[in-house]
Design an enzyme around this catalytic site. Structure first.
Site, PDB file in Angstrom:
ATOM      1  N   LYS A 187       0.830  -1.203   0.000  1.00 26.38           N
ATOM      2  CA  LYS A 187       0.000   0.000   0.000  1.00 26.38           C
ATOM      3  C   LYS A 187       0.870   1.261   0.000  1.00 26.38           C
ATOM      4  O   LYS A 187       2.077   1.176  -0.154  1.00 26.38           O
ATOM      5  CB  LYS A 187      -0.946  -0.037   1.199  1.00 26.38           C
TER       6      LYS A 187
HETATM    7  C1  LIG Z   1      -4.940  -4.760   0.827  1.00 26.26           C
HETATM    8  C2  LIG Z   1      -6.378  -4.539   0.833  1.00 26.26           C
HETATM    9  C3  LIG Z   1      -7.156  -4.883   1.957  1.00 26.26           C
HETATM   10  C4  LIG Z   1      -6.602  -5.633   3.128  1.00 26.26           C
HETATM   11  O1  LIG Z   1      -5.686  -4.944   3.892  1.00 26.26           O
HETATM   12  P1  LIG Z   1      -4.950  -5.723   5.100  1.00 26.26           P
HETATM   13  O2  LIG Z   1      -4.209  -4.632   5.796  1.00 26.26           O
HETATM   14  O3  LIG Z   1      -4.046  -6.737   4.470  1.00 26.26           O
HETATM   15  O4  LIG Z   1      -5.988  -6.340   5.956  1.00 26.26           O
HETATM   16  C5  LIG Z   1      -8.500  -4.578   1.911  1.00 26.26           C
HETATM   17  N1  LIG Z   1      -9.070  -3.982   0.852  1.00 26.26           N
HETATM   18  C6  LIG Z   1      -8.364  -3.657  -0.248  1.00 26.26           C
HETATM   19  C7  LIG Z   1      -9.042  -2.992  -1.390  1.00 26.26           C
HETATM   20  C8  LIG Z   1      -6.997  -3.933  -0.292  1.00 26.26           C
HETATM   21  O5  LIG Z   1      -6.299  -3.638  -1.404  1.00 26.26           O
END
Ligand SMILES: *Cc1c(COP(=O)(O)O)cnc(C)c1O
Length: 383
Positions: A187
């Site tokens: 992210k």
């Molecule tokens: C990565 C992601 C998540 C999950 O995030 P985590 O921190 O791994 O729980 C949820 N929604 C979207 C759209 C994502 O890209």
């Protein structure tokens, strides 16, 4: 440091330096490594940055979304709408409440749900929608909110990939509704694992803070400060969704560089966009004029009439040492959903699942690396 990726352009490299290492070491030396003062500091920085009144840190975005749903009153028997074109984590958060995910189609250009696709998915039991700002691009929220309000549906924003993205000049997370972010290395900024709810709702914050820490009425830090005279009570059952101070310390350093990180990714995206302007088979991400994209990933669509299919392109890129990824698989194709969703079709989602892919993008990626990606892609598209 990059020996794992020698001669290889990776999909991403976490942008961590000596400052993050030192910040974690300092926490380790301090004697307080679990959730404590660093988490509070990180929460305040994130709330300020997105323009929300409050922020609640958790151990992942999935748990943030679960808490946002639960504190919004979502429970067993409810339906919650979620785009078919998203990762399983969004649906998992719905399952954790006992509610049922109901899939919705997306728009072909933005890869997001719209007011129309939301309305088409509404059932008698629909109580909420997970508004997923997919791959860092905001949903067109105003029309979506009109439909949600008309039907009395709660809106929870999944902004996992969209930290720093803007809708009509305002950062996501600061639009007044509960919004959830991820700090996984894929992210925008990272704490290795981690999540955050931002919201203006004080009651939700109080409840979410209790639920993330076993449901206790007071935190470990409060009890510590009170020298043990405070005793926690349980008004509800909860979870262990706590972020540690070691993770928050990384987040605090990353927040100090957030503008730089966001800008670096935007510049890299602009460089790809310019290169692909003369490659008709490659459709770069579409960005409406009233939005700012957070390029946690750079996603392209192949528009070559299937002359060379996406999986062949991926394989050829891998052979050239470029790590790409298929983008997002429709949730209703997953084995877990096959029984309940047999025979249902979302044509746009299905088409995009076959024709889209992620290219490497990350702060610290060099222009030479980007040039290699561009040249390799153009070569991989040749029949
Ligand atoms: C990565 C992601 C998540 C999950 O995030 P985590 O921190 O791994 O729980 C949820 N929604 C979207 C759209 C994502 O890209």
């Amino acid at each position: 440091m990059n020996s794992l990726f020698k001669d290889q352009v990776p999909l991403m490299r976490p942008w961590l330096g000596e400052e993050e290492i030192e910040a974690v070491a300092e926490v380790m030396r301090s004697g307080w490594i679990s959730q404590g003062p660093k988490v509070i500091e990180f929460e305040e920085m994130v709330a300020d940055f997105v323009g929300a009144k409050y922020a609640v840190a958790t151990n992942a975005c999935t748990s943030s979304m679960h808490l946002a749903l639960r504190t919004s009153g979502i429970k067993r028997g409810d339906d919650v709408i979620v785009p078919d074109f998203t990762c399983m984590a969004t649906a998992n958060a719905i399952h954790h409440t006992g509610a049922t995910p109901i899939f919705a189609e997306i728009d072909r250009d933005t890869y997001n749900i719209t007011a129309e696709t939301l309305e088409a998915a509404i059932t008698e039991n629909t109580r909420a929608v997970m508004a997923v700002h997919q791959i860092g691009l905001p949903i067109d929220m105003d029309p979506l909110m009109d439909v949600a309000n008309k039907h009395g549906i709660k809106v929870i924003e999944d902004a996992a990939t969209a930290f720093g993205a803007e809708y009509k000049g305002k950062r996501l997370g600061g639009l007044g509704r509960p919004s959830c972010f991820s700090f996984h290395p894929r992210k925008m900024i990272t704490t290795a694992e981690g999540g955050m709810i931002t919201t203006d709702d004080e009651g939700m914050v109080k409840e979410a803070k209790a639920l993330r820490a076993t449901g206790a009425s007071i935190s470990d830090l409060e009890r510590h400060k009170a020298k043990g005279v405070l005793v926690q009570e349980y008004h509800d059952f909860g979870y262990n969704y706590r972020m540690t101070d070691m993770q928050a310390a990384i987040g605090i350093v990353q927040m100090a560089r957030a503008d730089e990180i966001i800008q670096a990714r935007a510049d890299q995206a602009a460089y790809y966009d310019a290169a692909f302007a003369s490659v008709p088979e490659v459709v770069p991400p579409y960005v409406p004029s009233n939005m700012k994209h957070a390029y946690s990933s750079y996603k392209i669509r192949l528009d070559n009439g299937g002359a060379v299919d996406r999986d062949t392109v991926l394989r050829r890129m891998a052979e050239r040492g470029i790590s790409c990824r298929t983008a997002i698989q429709p949730l209703h194709w997953e084995p877990y959903y096959q029984k309940d969703w047999a025979g249902v079709s979302f044509p746009i989602t299905e088409e995009l699942a076959k024709t889209t892919m992620f290219l490497p993008i990350f702060p610290g990626m060099t222009q030479a690396e980007q040039d290699r990606v561009i040249e390799s892609l153009v070569a991989s598209l040749k029949q």
